[in-house]
Scaffold this motif. Structure first.
Motif, PDB file in Angstrom:
ATOM      1  N   LYS A   1       0.845  -1.195   0.000  1.00  0.00           N
ATOM      2  CA  LYS A   1       0.000   0.000   0.000  1.00  0.00           C
ATOM      3  C   LYS A   1       0.880   1.244   0.000  1.00  0.00           C
ATOM      4  O   LYS A   1       1.779   1.381   0.827  1.00  0.00           O
ATOM      5  N   SER A   2       0.611   2.155  -0.924  1.00  0.00           N
ATOM      6  CA  SER A   2       1.367   3.398  -1.028  1.00  0.00           C
ATOM      7  C   SER A   2       0.974   4.339   0.111  1.00  0.00           C
ATOM      8  O   SER A   2      -0.208   4.567   0.340  1.00  0.00           O
ATOM      9  N   PRO A   3       1.966   4.891   0.817  1.00  0.00           N
ATOM     10  CA  PRO A   3       1.629   5.798   1.921  1.00  0.00           C
ATOM     11  C   PRO A   3       1.045   7.133   1.448  1.00  0.00           C
ATOM     12  O   PRO A   3       0.276   7.759   2.157  1.00  0.00           O
ATOM     13  N   LYS A   4       1.375   7.560   0.247  1.00  0.00           N
ATOM     14  CA  LYS A   4       0.897   8.844  -0.268  1.00  0.00           C
ATOM     15  C   LYS A   4      -0.554   8.767  -0.736  1.00  0.00           C
ATOM     16  O   LYS A   4      -1.405   9.522  -0.312  1.00  0.00           O
ATOM     17  N   SER A   5      -0.838   7.833  -1.673  1.00  0.00           N
ATOM     18  CA  SER A   5      -2.162   7.803  -2.286  1.00  0.00           C
ATOM     19  C   SER A   5      -3.092   6.755  -1.687  1.00  0.00           C
ATOM     20  O   SER A   5      -4.295   6.817  -1.883  1.00  0.00           O
ATOM     21  N   GLY A   6      -2.546   5.785  -0.982  1.00  0.00           N
ATOM     22  CA  GLY A   6      -3.371   4.725  -0.421  1.00  0.00           C
ATOM     23  C   GLY A   6      -3.679   3.622  -1.418  1.00  0.00           C
ATOM     24  O   GLY A   6      -4.356   2.659  -1.086  1.00  0.00           O
ATOM     25  N   ALA A   7      -3.167   3.740  -2.647  1.00  0.00           N
ATOM     26  CA  ALA A   7      -3.396   2.716  -3.667  1.00  0.00           C
ATOM     27  C   ALA A   7      -2.433   1.543  -3.448  1.00  0.00           C
ATOM     28  O   ALA A   7      -1.360   1.702  -2.875  1.00  0.00           O
ATOM     29  N   TYR A   8      -2.839   0.369  -3.909  1.00  0.00           N
ATOM     30  CA  TYR A   8      -1.998  -0.807  -3.786  1.00  0.00           C
ATOM     31  C   TYR A   8      -1.203  -1.023  -5.070  1.00  0.00           C
ATOM     32  O   TYR A   8      -1.709  -0.840  -6.160  1.00  0.00           O
ATOM     33  N   THR A   9       0.055  -1.416  -4.915  1.00  0.00           N
ATOM     34  CA  THR A   9       0.905  -1.761  -6.049  1.00  0.00           C
ATOM     35  C   THR A   9       1.496  -3.142  -5.794  1.00  0.00           C
ATOM     36  O   THR A   9       1.535  -3.611  -4.652  1.00  0.00           O
ATOM     37  N   PHE A  10       1.955  -3.786  -6.847  1.00  0.00           N
ATOM     38  CA  PHE A  10       2.553  -5.102  -6.729  1.00  0.00           C
ATOM     39  C   PHE A  10       4.052  -5.006  -6.958  1.00  0.00           C
ATOM     40  O   PHE A  10       4.510  -4.369  -7.893  1.00  0.00           O
ATOM     41  N   VAL A  11       4.808  -5.647  -6.085  1.00  0.00           N
ATOM     42  CA  VAL A  11       6.263  -5.678  -6.175  1.00  0.00           C
ATOM     43  C   VAL A  11       6.661  -7.126  -6.405  1.00  0.00           C
ATOM     44  O   VAL A  11       6.260  -8.012  -5.652  1.00  0.00           O
ATOM     45  N   GLU A  12       7.433  -7.374  -7.456  1.00  0.00           N
ATOM     46  CA  GLU A  12       7.862  -8.729  -7.788  1.00  0.00           C
ATOM     47  C   GLU A  12       9.357  -8.870  -7.600  1.00  0.00           C
ATOM     48  O   GLU A  12      10.107  -7.923  -7.809  1.00  0.00           O
ATOM     49  N   SER A  13       9.776 -10.074  -7.231  1.00  0.00           N
ATOM     50  CA  SER A  13      11.193 -10.350  -7.071  1.00  0.00           C
ATOM     51  C   SER A  13      11.441 -11.838  -7.288  1.00  0.00           C
ATOM     52  O   SER A  13      10.605 -12.664  -6.931  1.00  0.00           O
ATOM     53  N   VAL A  14      12.597 -12.165  -7.872  1.00  0.00           N
ATOM     54  CA  VAL A  14      13.008 -13.549  -8.063  1.00  0.00           C
ATOM     55  C   VAL A  14      14.182 -13.804  -7.130  1.00  0.00           C
ATOM     56  O   VAL A  14      15.161 -13.060  -7.138  1.00  0.00           O
ATOM     57  N   MET A  15      14.057 -14.849  -6.288  1.00  0.00           N
ATOM     58  CA  MET A  15      15.079 -15.113  -5.276  1.00  0.00           C
ATOM     59  C   MET A  15      15.118 -16.587  -4.916  1.00  0.00           C
ATOM     60  O   MET A  15      14.304 -17.368  -5.405  1.00  0.00           O
ATOM     61  N   ALA A  16      16.038 -16.940  -4.048  1.00  0.00           N
ATOM     62  CA  ALA A  16      16.133 -18.314  -3.548  1.00  0.00           C
ATOM     63  C   ALA A  16      14.927 -18.589  -2.650  1.00  0.00           C
ATOM     64  O   ALA A  16      14.444 -17.690  -1.956  1.00  0.00           O
ATOM     65  N   PRO A  17      14.418 -19.821  -2.651  1.00  0.00           N
ATOM     66  CA  PRO A  17      13.223 -20.145  -1.853  1.00  0.00           C
ATOM     67  C   PRO A  17      13.384 -19.881  -0.354  1.00  0.00           C
ATOM     68  O   PRO A  17      12.414 -19.575   0.324  1.00  0.00           O
ATOM     69  N   GLU A  18      14.604 -19.967   0.160  1.00  0.00           N
ATOM     70  CA  GLU A  18      14.827 -19.761   1.594  1.00  0.00           C
ATOM     71  C   GLU A  18      14.589 -18.314   2.016  1.00  0.00           C
ATOM     72  O   GLU A  18      14.313 -18.034   3.175  1.00  0.00           O
ATOM     73  N   LYS A  19      14.696 -17.380   1.099  1.00  0.00           N
ATOM     74  CA  LYS A  19      14.603 -15.958   1.435  1.00  0.00           C
ATOM     75  C   LYS A  19      13.214 -15.361   1.235  1.00  0.00           C
ATOM     76  O   LYS A  19      13.003 -14.191   1.508  1.00  0.00           O
TER      77      LYS A  19
END
Length: 50
Positions: A24-42
């Motif tokens: 959730k964005s602190p400024k507008s209150g809208a939701y955004t999606f953040v993607e990341s590729v990583m090792a399963p342990e993290k």
């Protein structure tokens, strides 16, 4: 609020996971999606981080 969607990716000898977090964005209150590729342990550590 965080939404956890995890897909397992396998490339050659490394196992990777793509995680998607809804933030959730602190400024507008809208939701955004953040993607990341990583090792399963993290994944849980990354999801818990704000």
């Amino acid at each position: 609020m965080a939404k956890k969607t995890v897909a397992s990716l396998q490339t050659s000898s490394k196992r990777l996971t793509k995680a998607i977090k809804m933030v959730k964005s602190p400024k507008s209150g809208a939701y955004t999606f953040v993607e990341s590729v990583m090792a399963p342990e993290k994944v849980n550590e990354w999801i818990a981080k704000k």
